[in-house]
Motif scaffolding. Sequence first.
Motif, PDB file in Angstrom:
ATOM      1  N   SER A 216       8.556   1.317 -11.750  1.00  0.00           N
ATOM      2  CA  SER A 216       7.454   0.603 -11.106  1.00  0.00           C
ATOM      3  C   SER A 216       7.826  -0.842 -10.811  1.00  0.00           C
ATOM      4  O   SER A 216       7.583  -1.367  -9.704  1.00  0.00           O
ATOM      5  CB  SER A 216       6.217   0.661 -12.001  1.00  0.00           C
ATOM      6  OG  SER A 216       5.179  -0.134 -11.480  1.00  0.00           O
TER       7      SER A 216
ATOM      8  N   MET B  74       6.329   5.680  -5.295  1.00  0.00           N
ATOM      9  CA  MET B  74       6.542   5.774  -6.743  1.00  0.00           C
ATOM     10  C   MET B  74       6.814   7.228  -7.147  1.00  0.00           C
ATOM     11  O   MET B  74       7.731   7.521  -7.908  1.00  0.00           O
ATOM     12  CB  MET B  74       5.316   5.241  -7.495  1.00  0.00           C
ATOM     13  CG  MET B  74       5.462   5.275  -9.015  1.00  0.00           C
ATOM     14  SD  MET B  74       6.712   4.131  -9.627  1.00  0.00           S
ATOM     15  CE  MET B  74       6.653   4.485 -11.401  1.00  0.00           C
TER      16      MET B  74
ATOM     17  N   GLN C 187       0.813  -1.210   0.000  1.00  0.00           N
ATOM     18  CA  GLN C 187       0.000   0.000   0.000  1.00  0.00           C
ATOM     19  C   GLN C 187       0.850   1.266   0.000  1.00  0.00           C
ATOM     20  O   GLN C 187       0.358   2.355  -0.287  1.00  0.00           O
ATOM     21  CB  GLN C 187      -0.931   0.001   1.220  1.00  0.00           C
ATOM     22  CG  GLN C 187      -2.024  -1.054   1.139  1.00  0.00           C
ATOM     23  CD  GLN C 187      -2.977  -0.987   2.319  1.00  0.00           C
ATOM     24  OE1 GLN C 187      -2.710  -0.294   3.311  1.00  0.00           O
ATOM     25  NE2 GLN C 187      -4.092  -1.717   2.225  1.00  0.00           N
TER      26      GLN C 187
ATOM     27  N   SER D 248       2.174   3.722  -4.001  1.00  0.00           N
ATOM     28  CA  SER D 248       1.815   4.960  -4.723  1.00  0.00           C
ATOM     29  C   SER D 248       2.652   6.138  -4.266  1.00  0.00           C
ATOM     30  O   SER D 248       3.198   6.895  -5.084  1.00  0.00           O
ATOM     31  CB  SER D 248       0.327   5.268  -4.529  1.00  0.00           C
ATOM     32  OG  SER D 248      -0.459   4.262  -5.113  1.00  0.00           O
TER      33      SER D 248
ATOM     34  N   ARG E  75       8.309  -2.351  -6.929  1.00  0.00           N
ATOM     35  CA  ARG E  75       7.499  -3.469  -6.427  1.00  0.00           C
ATOM     36  C   ARG E  75       8.400  -4.583  -5.874  1.00  0.00           C
ATOM     37  O   ARG E  75       8.114  -5.194  -4.840  1.00  0.00           O
ATOM     38  CB  ARG E  75       6.599  -4.006  -7.532  1.00  0.00           C
ATOM     39  CG  ARG E  75       5.486  -3.064  -7.942  1.00  0.00           C
ATOM     40  CD  ARG E  75       4.638  -3.645  -9.073  1.00  0.00           C
ATOM     41  NE  ARG E  75       3.680  -2.665  -9.562  1.00  0.00           N
ATOM     42  CZ  ARG E  75       2.513  -2.412  -8.986  1.00  0.00           C
ATOM     43  NH1 ARG E  75       2.146  -3.101  -7.898  1.00  0.00           N
ATOM     44  NH2 ARG E  75       1.703  -1.520  -9.489  1.00  0.00           N
TER      45      ARG E  75
END
Length: 624
Positions: A613, A596, A590, A593, A617
């Motif tokens: 991205s 990033m 979570q 975002s 991750r």
Amino acid sequence: MTDTEYDYEALGLVAGLEIHQQLDTATKLFCNCPTELREPEESVRTFSRYLHPTRSELGELDAAAVEESRVDREFEYLAYDTTCLVEEDDEPPHRLDDEALETALEIAQLMDMAPVDQAHVMRKIVVDGSNTSGFQRSTLIATDGAIETSDGAVGIEDLMLEEESAQRVAETDEGVRYSLDRLGIPLVEIGTRPDISTPEQALEAAERIGMLLRSTGKVKRGLGTIRQDVNVSIAEGARVEIKGVQSLDDIDDIVRNEVGRQAELVDVADELADREASVGDPQDVSAVFEDTESGVISGALNSGGSVMAVPLYAFDGLVGREIAPDRRLGTEFSDHAKRHGAGGIFHTDELPAYGVTEAEVEALRKAVGAGPEDAVAIVADDTNTAETAIEAVADRAGTAIEGVPEETRGANDDGTTRYLRPLPGAARMYPETDVPPVEPDPSDVPEPELLTEKVDRYQVVYDLDAGLAEQVAYGEHMPLFEDVVADGIDPTLAATTLESTLTELRRDDVPVETLTEDHLAAVLGMVEEGDLPNEGVTDLLAALAEEPDRTAEEAAEEAGLGGADEEQVRDAVVEVVERNEAQVEEEGMQAFSGLMGECMGALRGKADGDLVSQLLREEIQKRA
């Protein structure tokens, strides 16, 4: 009358179009000078000319040229480091440009026109200073074509290849100043037959022709590169040529307003006939205004000028009648006065006003023998201007009794028109003896793909969505898009950059007009080679636009926009994750975002978002 929609069939509306489109050639039509526009400040010298009309081969003088020459003016020309003797009219023109001829033949093919067997260059007399020679060179290339509209076919009568005129820069005390950068740019003039019967069909026909022209990919784009002239008449009116419609979207309003103007003038003529109206002789009425408080009139008299008047018998109430939106019959009279140097006119339908008193109006009527059923028009200026201007007003008032005059008018921004000059006649054309004829050969000219066909192809072949495909096909960068995609650039990247990205930068007041096609192609090439991430395109284009003398590589290096390799990207991602280790342990994926955005900011456009991205991750999953 401004909101009136007329029964165009009952009125007998007949309209035709003349489309003037600059071609995007390397050199001008009759010399090797470039076709790029320059800023007036770049001029290196000036020279001046006075122009006068010449007689045709049959010894005739063109009426429009004669009227133009009555205004004695000096024409000043701005010359540049690229200006040649042909442009100055100090050397004969060279042969017709091959590239321009080939493009004209492509356009003719799209309109199903038949090329002429032999094309002869003609001289068209123009003495308004827009050509240094006093004439424009024009060549008939093809005839007898057609386009389709929803209201039926519109015939294409002829296609001419012409040289563009010089660009008017400023009015001077002595006359007019022109810039020679535009003079001689190849131009096609496409004339339709008078097959147009509604304003909507006029607009549709113009849109169709515009689409066909842009389909070649060889026409100039931007303000002033295409102009539409409209010929309009109604059964009881007269043919009027309306020049210089800059925006295609204005054509239907122009036609609609001209129909209304002619219908109103027909009604005015009928009313004047019923009243047995007439026009009196111009008279000097300066004495009436010796003590006037009108600034315009007292200014003219104090400068040694005169007030001239003409009685318009039985015109009372009609000079002030509206014949087009915010334009009255008196405005028509004023246009003719202005054509001869006056600032305008006053008339009794609008007086007392402008400092003119009721007593002066009564004295004016008495001085010229006008009664309450009559009108009086006056001009206050230097004596010579006042005399010639009031004579022009008297002539135009006489024409109002007869009906609608044939004339050339100029388009206004509000969809109305103003008087320019009489319609030209055949006497303005005669052969150009300095340029040999050519024999057009359409056999090797390929038929261009229509823009409508390009939209379909871009969706099928390049997988662009319908909206983006249409933007690219109809956009000014369509030829560049085709070139870079052929060189291996991703079609979606090219399309979004040339349409969406440039539009966004323009909205942010970035001077994107300084970007050349070489700039754009180089930036796209850097992305394709992996030297610039997609996210860096906007910043690099903005940097280049501000300093266009640099190369794309130089601008990218200076702005730190070069592409980072995967190891550098991972190091930046790891640093961000470790700095926010507590958040990652608590929130897990979570936290993605927020991190990033921080990663992209740390990389400052040096890395592709998809790679960032992916690595982010991976690093979050390791710690979660």
